[in-house]
Design a protein around this motif. Structure first.
Motif, short mmCIF file in Angstrom:
data_model
loop_
_atom_site.label_atom_id
_atom_site.label_comp_id
_atom_site.label_asym_id
_atom_site.label_seq_id
_atom_site.Cartn_x
_atom_site.Cartn_y
_atom_site.Cartn_z
N ILE A 124 0.85 -1.19 0.00
CA ILE A 124 0.00 0.00 0.00
C ILE A 124 0.89 1.24 0.00
N ILE A 125 0.69 2.08 -1.02
CA ILE A 125 1.51 3.28 -1.19
C ILE A 125 0.61 4.50 -1.17
N VAL A 126 1.07 5.56 -0.48
CA VAL A 126 0.37 6.85 -0.57
C VAL A 126 1.28 7.79 -1.35
N SER A 127 0.68 8.66 -2.16
CA SER A 127 1.49 9.44 -3.11
C SER A 127 2.16 10.66 -2.49
N GLY A 128 1.84 10.98 -1.23
CA GLY A 128 2.49 12.13 -0.62
C GLY A 128 1.90 12.47 0.73
N ALA A 129 2.24 13.65 1.21
CA ALA A 129 1.86 14.09 2.57
C ALA A 129 0.35 14.20 2.69
N ILE A 130 -0.20 13.73 3.79
CA ILE A 130 -1.65 13.68 3.97
C ILE A 130 -2.16 14.77 4.92
N GLY A 131 -3.46 15.03 4.80
CA GLY A 131 -4.14 15.93 5.75
C GLY A 131 -4.10 17.40 5.36
N VAL A 132 -3.49 17.72 4.23
CA VAL A 132 -3.18 19.11 3.93
C VAL A 132 -4.44 19.91 3.56
#
Lengths: 353, 353
Positions: free
Chosen positions: B184-192
């Protein structure tokens, strides 16, 4: 340091045609001249597209298929009115926009903006009406979205439907196809939806009760196309009524239009309401009627075909297109004169769909 | 005699799962459990369709082409926020829903519900943002509609966008394709995005300014698919955040999910805001990030491909799918324990999109 730059809109210059109304007015949503100005001078330039006639539908090619696409938001007040509610209106209205391109509808999406506090019972009845209307039309509701806005904002529910349909091979129908000499047929009695809304909103009776004509017209269109009549243009006269529809066609095709007032089917209750309120039945919205421009020699055949369909029983030939006065719609009045039938600037009756 | 029958909703029975909330609450639009209940127990039965996971997108076959279709209404408050406005959000959001099906977007429709009194300068800037976002994405805005509601209703403007895209031959991507063992990969910083909205709404600064990450992800998706990595699932974690996205995938695919908290890229300002307000960054909305489930042996290659794309520079492997605890998302915490990552019942932060 501020979290973000202060809001500054001084970089935006209001296009000249919009300067009389620097803020949104009800007429910007009424389908008349103000709506056209907003679309042509604000939205289309912003989207990088040239000005063009009001277009709530478009054609896209996918492989060898021509896909008709249309989107509409519904904000009618009240949500429930004689003969229907916002739900079936949203389904039928978008099906009709697709059908007016000669397409048979395949699928709809529906997006809901709900107001906090709306009873689920009302929403349930509206959703069931949508489901029923879609099944009757043989159309599937394939995707949706739901957002909620704070109590006091919104009006219970706003619904946006987007529809997709296939245009049969060989069919080319559009406002630009109308030509001088064409016969102009309306599929039935006009003014009914607008007066139905008006009656419940104002609490007035106009003789007999008037119920909305909301209906899906694609089967009538299919029957008309199958008749072999050379249909050039189809249009459902919703916001702005028959007057706005005819003016749009006249301007797009660069033709004149001449109609005969006494040949237009107007129910007595609609006539009475219009006389009482100083309105013109040609400006009143319809939600289950269409206007067609057809090759003159095919008109009688098409009329008989339409009259054999449940949604075209009262179809009537109301006039002809002409090479004279391009872009102008003229009506022959009952007393032997003529008058120009114009599109309204703004709204006569806001939020009827 | 009344003009129409009195409104009577007693024929409608509220489905049992909805009875705790007999009227619409903000949480019905928040993308969590209440939204799912409304869709599964009110809308889908009314539309004559079986309950299924939240689906704001669908696939339709046109000839030999697979068309991805998605619709979304945008009601974000305020209309202008750090890093963007409702206009580009509406364009990018629908492009992303299309992209998450592995499709490349072709065209959008846009329908506007305007509030009487809205300055045209604001509407002009919003429309220009939409045009710019669409051109950047190579997508055409092909049809639209404009309605106006009375002053005090609406909130300036609500926008509903519907998008269409073609799914390339051989591509099958969806939440049901995820399988045990997937990385599982997330493409970048979350919550922004959520914190950017919160900052301007509450007037709070959280260390560095936070600007929305709104962006169109279809080019990142195209690059990812072209890499040859066996991508099973794509999802943009908008309303409900990463937690809602992972739970939806886990439930749809019948798999478990295990993520490692310290491997999730969370900017310090987002962390600070969440600590201050007692929120979980995993529940905060994103508007320019995606999560992917990929065949484990392709993960390192895909990560390097994503990191070479401007929108994937901070891509990170955050966990794995497992055959254990199907339908449940578990996070390994910083202190060596584990916790269940649940979807919220209603809203943490309403109207962020």
């Amino acid at each position: 340091m501020p979290m973000h730059e202060p809001l500054d809109f001084s970089g935006w210059t209001c296009p000249a045609p919009l300067r009389d109304y620097p803020t949104v007015v009800m007429g910007h949503g009424a389908g008349g001249k103000l709506s056209a100005e907003l679309i042509n001078h604000l939205f289309l330039p912003a989207f990088g597209q040239p000005a063009r006639p009001l277009a709530d539908a478009a054609i896209t090619e996918i492989g060898n298929s021509r896909l008709a696409i249309s989107t509409d938001s519904f904000v009618v007040r009240p949500l429930f009115f004689p003969g229907g509610n916002i739900g079936e209106l949203a389904v039928n209205g978008t099906i009709n926009d697709i059908a007016m391109m000669g397409a048979q509808p395949l699928a709809l999406t529906a997006s809901f903006i709900l107001e906090e506090g709306m009873p689920l019972s009302q929403l349930g009845v509206i959703a069931e009406s949508m489901g029923r209307a879609a099944r009757q039309a043989g159309v599937t509701l394939i995707a949706g979205d739901t957002k909620v806005v704070d109590r006091g904002h919104g009006d219970g529910v706003y619904i946006t439907t987007t529809g997709f349909g296939l245009i049969p091979a060989g069919v080319t129908i559009g406002p630009e196809q109308a030509r001088p000499g064409d016969a102009i047929i309306v599929s039935g009695a006009i003014g009914v939806h607008g007066v139905a809304i008006l009656s419940v909103r104002e609490g007035i009776e106009f003789g007999a009760p008037v119920v909305s004509d909301t209906a899906a017209l694609h089967d009538l269109v299919r029957t008309m196309i199958a008749s072999g009549a050379r249909i050039h243009t189809l249009r459902d006269p919703t916001r702005g009524g028959v007057a706005a529809a005819l003016n749009e066609i006249a301007q797009t095709a660069g033709i004149g239009v001449e109609i005969v007032e006494r040949d237009i089917p107007i129910p007595p209750a609609v006539q009475a309401a219009c006389e009482l309120l100083g309105m013109d039945p040609l400006h009143i919205a319809n939600e289950g009627k269409l206007i067609t421009f057809v090759e003159r020699s095919d008109a009688e055949h098409l009329l008989s075909v339409m009259r054999s369909h449940p949604l075209g029983r009262e179809a009537a030939l109301i006039g002809y297109a002409t090479a004279d006065h391009p872009g102008v719609v003229v009506a022959r009045t009952g007393i032997g004169g003529t008058r120009v039938v114009d599109t309204l600037i703004g709204e006569q009756l806001p939020r009827i769909c």
